[in-house]
Design a protein around this motif. Structure first.
Motif, PDB file in Angstrom:
ATOM      1  N   GLN A  63       0.771  -1.588   0.407  1.00 58.50           N
ATOM      2  CA  GLN A  63       0.325  -0.234  -0.136  1.00 58.50           C
ATOM      3  C   GLN A  63       1.089   1.464   0.038  1.00 58.50           C
ATOM      4  OE1 GLN A  63      -2.463  -0.350   3.570  1.00 58.50           O
ATOM      5  NE2 GLN A  63      -3.355  -2.110   2.600  1.00 58.50           N
ATOM      6  N   LEU A  64       2.579   1.422   0.193  1.00 59.42           N
ATOM      7  CA  LEU A  64       2.676   2.678   0.628  1.00 59.42           C
ATOM      8  C   LEU A  64       3.825   2.739  -0.522  1.00 59.42           C
ATOM      9  CD1 LEU A  64       5.161   1.255   3.605  1.00 59.42           C
ATOM     10  CD2 LEU A  64       3.283   2.444   3.096  1.00 59.42           C
ATOM     11  N   PRO A  65       3.419   3.867  -0.636  1.00 56.20           N
ATOM     12  CA  PRO A  65       4.236   4.700  -2.364  1.00 56.20           C
ATOM     13  C   PRO A  65       5.638   4.497  -2.290  1.00 56.20           C
ATOM     14  CG  PRO A  65       3.287   6.562  -0.242  1.00 56.20           C
ATOM     15  CD  PRO A  65       3.125   5.190  -0.215  1.00 56.20           C
ATOM     16  N   THR A  66       6.451   4.482  -3.178  1.00 55.63           N
ATOM     17  CA  THR A  66       8.132   3.819  -3.052  1.00 55.63           C
ATOM     18  C   THR A  66       8.405   5.013  -2.824  1.00 55.63           C
ATOM     19  OG1 THR A  66       7.408   3.696  -6.020  1.00 55.63           O
ATOM     20  CG2 THR A  66       9.112   2.555  -5.493  1.00 55.63           C
ATOM     21  N   LYS A  67       8.062   6.612  -2.629  1.00 54.70           N
ATOM     22  CA  LYS A  67       9.529   7.342  -2.348  1.00 54.70           C
ATOM     23  C   LYS A  67       9.236   7.435  -0.364  1.00 54.70           C
ATOM     24  CE  LYS A  67       9.077  12.331  -0.906  1.00 54.70           C
ATOM     25  NZ  LYS A  67       8.630  13.722  -0.996  1.00 54.70           N
ATOM     26  N   THR A  68       8.155   6.578   0.102  1.00 53.96           N
ATOM     27  CA  THR A  68       7.536   6.472   1.321  1.00 53.96           C
ATOM     28  C   THR A  68       8.967   4.658   2.234  1.00 53.96           C
ATOM     29  OG1 THR A  68       5.569   6.888   1.664  1.00 53.96           O
ATOM     30  CG2 THR A  68       6.843   5.091   3.180  1.00 53.96           C
ATOM     31  N   ILE A  69       9.072   4.173   0.943  1.00 54.18           N
ATOM     32  CA  ILE A  69       9.407   2.736   0.556  1.00 54.18           C
ATOM     33  C   ILE A  69      11.191   3.015   1.014  1.00 54.18           C
ATOM     34  CG2 ILE A  69      10.704   0.376  -0.459  1.00 54.18           C
ATOM     35  CD1 ILE A  69       7.642  -0.137  -0.504  1.00 54.18           C
ATOM     36  N   ASN A  70      11.887   4.213  -0.374  1.00 56.78           N
ATOM     37  CA  ASN A  70      13.235   4.653  -0.328  1.00 56.78           C
ATOM     38  C   ASN A  70      13.168   5.686   1.272  1.00 56.78           C
ATOM     39  OD1 ASN A  70      13.190   3.896  -2.663  1.00 56.78           O
ATOM     40  ND2 ASN A  70      12.363   5.892  -3.539  1.00 56.78           N
ATOM     41  N   GLU A  71      12.757   5.954   2.279  1.00 56.30           N
ATOM     42  CA  GLU A  71      12.348   6.831   2.948  1.00 56.30           C
ATOM     43  C   GLU A  71      13.161   5.867   3.868  1.00 56.30           C
ATOM     44  OE1 GLU A  71       9.225   9.365   3.618  1.00 56.30           O
ATOM     45  OE2 GLU A  71      10.092  11.498   2.204  1.00 56.30           O
ATOM     46  N   ILE A  72      12.304   4.731   4.077  1.00 57.38           N
ATOM     47  CA  ILE A  72      12.235   3.725   5.337  1.00 57.38           C
ATOM     48  C   ILE A  72      13.843   2.928   4.827  1.00 57.38           C
ATOM     49  CG2 ILE A  72      11.384   1.528   5.960  1.00 57.38           C
ATOM     50  CD1 ILE A  72       8.605   3.459   5.821  1.00 57.38           C
ATOM     51  N   THR A  73      13.923   3.155   3.972  1.00 53.40           N
ATOM     52  CA  THR A  73      15.256   2.184   3.491  1.00 53.40           C
ATOM     53  C   THR A  73      16.086   3.290   3.770  1.00 53.40           C
ATOM     54  OG1 THR A  73      14.234   0.849   1.727  1.00 53.40           O
ATOM     55  CG2 THR A  73      16.835   1.490   1.282  1.00 53.40           C
ATOM     56  N   ALA A  74      16.420   4.182   3.632  1.00 50.86           N
ATOM     57  CA  ALA A  74      17.429   5.436   3.780  1.00 50.86           C
ATOM     58  C   ALA A  74      17.464   5.748   5.614  1.00 50.86           C
ATOM     59  CB  ALA A  74      17.166   6.504   3.440  1.00 50.86           C
ATOM     60  N   GLU A  75      16.670   5.010   6.002  1.00 56.36           N
ATOM     61  CA  GLU A  75      16.287   5.584   7.477  1.00 56.36           C
ATOM     62  C   GLU A  75      17.336   4.164   8.003  1.00 56.36           C
ATOM     63  OE1 GLU A  75      15.550   6.701  11.921  1.00 56.36           O
ATOM     64  OE2 GLU A  75      15.626   7.834   9.471  1.00 56.36           O
ATOM     65  N   LEU A  76      16.761   3.069   7.987  1.00 57.44           N
ATOM     66  CA  LEU A  76      17.381   1.802   7.964  1.00 57.44           C
ATOM     67  C   LEU A  76      18.923   1.324   8.270  1.00 57.44           C
ATOM     68  CD1 LEU A  76      15.264  -0.828   7.140  1.00 57.44           C
ATOM     69  CD2 LEU A  76      15.163  -0.220   9.008  1.00 57.44           C
ATOM     70  N   SER A  77      19.448   2.317   6.763  1.00 55.73           N
ATOM     71  CA  SER A  77      20.717   2.487   6.056  1.00 55.73           C
ATOM     72  C   SER A  77      21.695   3.348   7.302  1.00 55.73           C
ATOM     73  CB  SER A  77      20.817   2.641   5.313  1.00 55.73           C
ATOM     74  OG  SER A  77      20.849   4.181   4.962  1.00 55.73           O
ATOM     75  N   THR A  78      21.224   3.951   7.654  1.00 53.36           N
ATOM     76  CA  THR A  78      21.686   4.848   9.062  1.00 53.36           C
ATOM     77  C   THR A  78      21.415   4.052  10.305  1.00 53.36           C
ATOM     78  OG1 THR A  78      19.695   6.189  10.208  1.00 53.36           O
ATOM     79  CG2 THR A  78      21.550   7.183   8.090  1.00 53.36           C
ATOM     80  N   MET A  79      21.047   3.443  10.361  1.00 52.82           N
ATOM     81  CA  MET A  79      21.008   2.489  11.704  1.00 52.82           C
ATOM     82  C   MET A  79      22.127   1.325  12.022  1.00 52.82           C
ATOM     83  SD  MET A  79      16.892   2.454  12.556  1.00 52.82           S
ATOM     84  CE  MET A  79      17.190   1.384  13.608  1.00 52.82           C
ATOM     85  N   THR A  80      22.228   1.292  13.171  1.00 52.43           N
ATOM     86  CA  THR A  80      23.431  -0.393  13.030  1.00 52.43           C
ATOM     87  C   THR A  80      22.152  -1.319  13.296  1.00 52.43           C
ATOM     88  OG1 THR A  80      24.983   0.940  14.509  1.00 52.43           O
ATOM     89  CG2 THR A  80      25.497  -0.537  14.411  1.00 52.43           C
ATOM     90  N   ILE A  81      22.333  -2.236  12.285  1.00 56.78           N
ATOM     91  CA  ILE A  81      21.786  -3.283  12.070  1.00 56.78           C
ATOM     92  C   ILE A  81      22.262  -4.552  11.556  1.00 56.78           C
ATOM     93  CG2 ILE A  81      19.337  -2.239  12.068  1.00 56.78           C
ATOM     94  CD1 ILE A  81      18.814  -2.687   9.647  1.00 56.78           C
ATOM     95  N   GLU A  82      21.779  -5.662  11.741  1.00 59.30           N
ATOM     96  CA  GLU A  82      22.012  -7.416  10.128  1.00 59.30           C
ATOM     97  C   GLU A  82      23.739  -6.978  10.796  1.00 59.30           C
ATOM     98  OE1 GLU A  82      20.378  -9.383   9.046  1.00 59.30           O
ATOM     99  OE2 GLU A  82      18.616  -8.518   9.128  1.00 59.30           O
ATOM    100  N   THR A  83      24.385  -6.934  10.243  1.00 64.89           N
ATOM    101  CA  THR A  83      26.058  -7.732   9.993  1.00 64.89           C
ATOM    102  C   THR A  83      26.893  -6.857  10.471  1.00 64.89           C
ATOM    103  OG1 THR A  83      25.420  -8.469   8.029  1.00 64.89           O
ATOM    104  CG2 THR A  83      28.075  -8.884   8.898  1.00 64.89           C
ATOM    105  N   ASP A  84      26.946  -5.586  10.524  1.00 65.00           N
ATOM    106  CA  ASP A  84      27.553  -5.084  11.819  1.00 65.00           C
ATOM    107  C   ASP A  84      26.950  -4.604  12.982  1.00 65.00           C
ATOM    108  OD1 ASP A  84      28.002  -3.236   9.725  1.00 65.00           O
ATOM    109  OD2 ASP A  84      26.476  -1.641   8.898  1.00 65.00           O
TER     110      ASP A  84
END
Length: 119
Positions: A47-68
């Motif tokens: 249901q989300l527009p692509t712009k919102t998904i890109n913003e969420i992806t950018a937010e996740l990339s700034t966080m320390t998650i997964e392998t890091d």
């Protein structure tokens, strides 16, 4: 299929559950991310527009998650072991670290107090 930070998710899945699949993000962080972008908790990924998904992806990339985050935890445990502190020795022996009893309930601690955790 929606692509978020290297993972494909079905379009009918809840966004909150998709965010919680990443290592290091629980219910608290996922609800904060949803609130930051003004998304209601029952929203589906499709249901989300692509712009919102890109913003969420950018937010996740700034966080320390997964392998890091896994690397950071492993380094912290290794630092404790190198110092020879009490907690480091308990990690090295595979015993409970935070004061749990060892007489009868030690099996879970033996499984979890390893440097190479899989999961």
């Amino acid at each position: 299929m929606v692509f978020i930070l290297g993972n494909n998710f079905l379009e009918n899945r809840l966004l909150r559950h998709c965010l919680e699949t990443f290592y290091g993000i629980g219910t608290k962080h996922s609800t904060r991310i949803l609130a930051k972008f003004s998304i209601y908790p029952g929203a589906r990924v499709g249901q989300l527009p692509t712009k919102t998904i890109n913003e969420i992806t950018a937010e996740l990339s700034t966080m320390t998650i997964e392998t890091d985050l896994r690397r950071k935890m492993r380094d912290n445990i290794q630092r404790l072991r190198d110092m020879g502190s009490y907690r480091g020795r308990r990690h090295a022996m595979g015993l409970p670290v935070r004061g749990q009893r060892t007489r009868s309930q030690i099996l879970t601690a033996r499984k979890l107090n390893k440097i190479e955790r899989h999961g």
